[in-house]
Design an enzyme around this catalytic site. Structure first.
Site, PDB file in Angstrom:
ATOM      1  N   HIS A 127      37.813  43.024  39.690  1.00 20.50           N
ATOM      2  CA  HIS A 127      38.129  44.449  39.468  1.00 20.50           C
ATOM      3  C   HIS A 127      37.214  45.078  38.419  1.00 20.50           C
ATOM      4  CE1 HIS A 127      41.656  43.596  41.822  1.00 20.50           C
ATOM      5  NE2 HIS A 127      42.207  42.846  40.894  1.00 20.50           N
ATOM      6  N   SER A 179      41.130  38.832  43.221  1.00 25.15           N
ATOM      7  CA  SER A 179      41.905  39.004  42.002  1.00 25.15           C
ATOM      8  C   SER A 179      42.396  37.637  41.500  1.00 25.15           C
ATOM      9  CB  SER A 179      43.053  39.982  42.243  1.00 25.15           C
ATOM     10  OG  SER A 179      43.598  40.431  41.036  1.00 25.15           O
TER      11      SER A 179
END
Length: 234
Positions: free
Chosen positions: A159, A124
């Site tokens: 993601h 992330s």
């Protein structure tokens, strides 16, 4: 050899009972018990996050440590980081993390570490940061573009399959020229770069994938990168 392993999501943060990606990262080090330093800056050095890191990496063949910028354990940040075999960056607010890193000189230290052979990794925020630019929800209201450290050329979206708007917005940013062409990774997928070139893609989930996204003749092109599921025999 300069190595970066950028995870779209996964690892101990998201899959505490599935450490295939974390074990893969450890396996890339030549050390029998690599020294792994966790940078939880993006989470505000959340204590629970740090505890989960130690729980997971103590169970693996490694020597875990962490560096907090809110409660630094040493003044010699460069010396502390440069002795590590692996530096693992956690998720959270990418914008705040990069701002703190610049203030403390961590951005410069990380480049030195990378150039000296330390493996850089993360998910992330800890994935976006290695690229020239990427997509972030750091501003709290939808996805926007952000500049990274620029160790890897192009852009990045983590993601990719984990949030419905990630793929279409990444496409639109590249189509409009707001972002350069780049790489996307699903939750559970990781891009392994060696000397700034993509070496391979791996995953901790059977159907997680990595992608190359670019614009050709005014049209967005998305190419799935062959991704090796780490749960299968080599």
């Amino acid at each position: 050899m300069k190595q970066i392993i950028a995870m779209g999501g996964g690892g101990f943060s998201m899959e505490p009972d599935n450490l295939l990606l974390d074990q893969y990262i450890i396996n890339q080090s030549k050390a029998s018990r690599p020294k792994v330093c966790f940078l939880p800056t993006a989470s505000g050095d959340a204590e629970g996050y740090i505890e989960r890191f130690y729980k997971s990496f103590t169970s693996l063949s490694s020597e875990p440590s962490h560096l907090s910028l809110f409660k630094p354990s040493t003044r010699d940040l460069e010396g502390f980081l440069l002795e590590k075999d692996i530096i693992y960056v956690g998720g959270g607010n990418t914008k705040n993390m990069l701002a703190l890193w610049k203030e403390w000189g961590i951005d410069v230290i990380l480049r030195k570490a990378w150039e000296s052979g330390t493996i850089l990794t993360g998910l992330s925020a800890g994935s976006i940061c290695w690229f020239e630019e990427g997509t972030t929800d750091s501003y709290g209201d939808g996805l926007e573009t952000i500049k990274g450290l620029g160790l890897i050329e192009g852009s990045h979206s983590p993601h990719y399959d984990g949030e419905a708007n990630r793929r279409p917005l990444y496409h639109s940013f590249i189509e409009s020229g707001e972002l350069k062409p780049g790489y996307a990774a699903d939750d559970g997928a990781a891009l392994h770069f060696i000397d700034e070139e993509l070496s391979r893609a791996v995953s901790s989930r059977p159907y997680a994938s990595a992608y190359r996204v670019e614009k050709k003749d005014g049209v967005i092109q998305e190419y799935r990168i062959a991704t090796h599921y780490l749960g299968n025999p080599v």
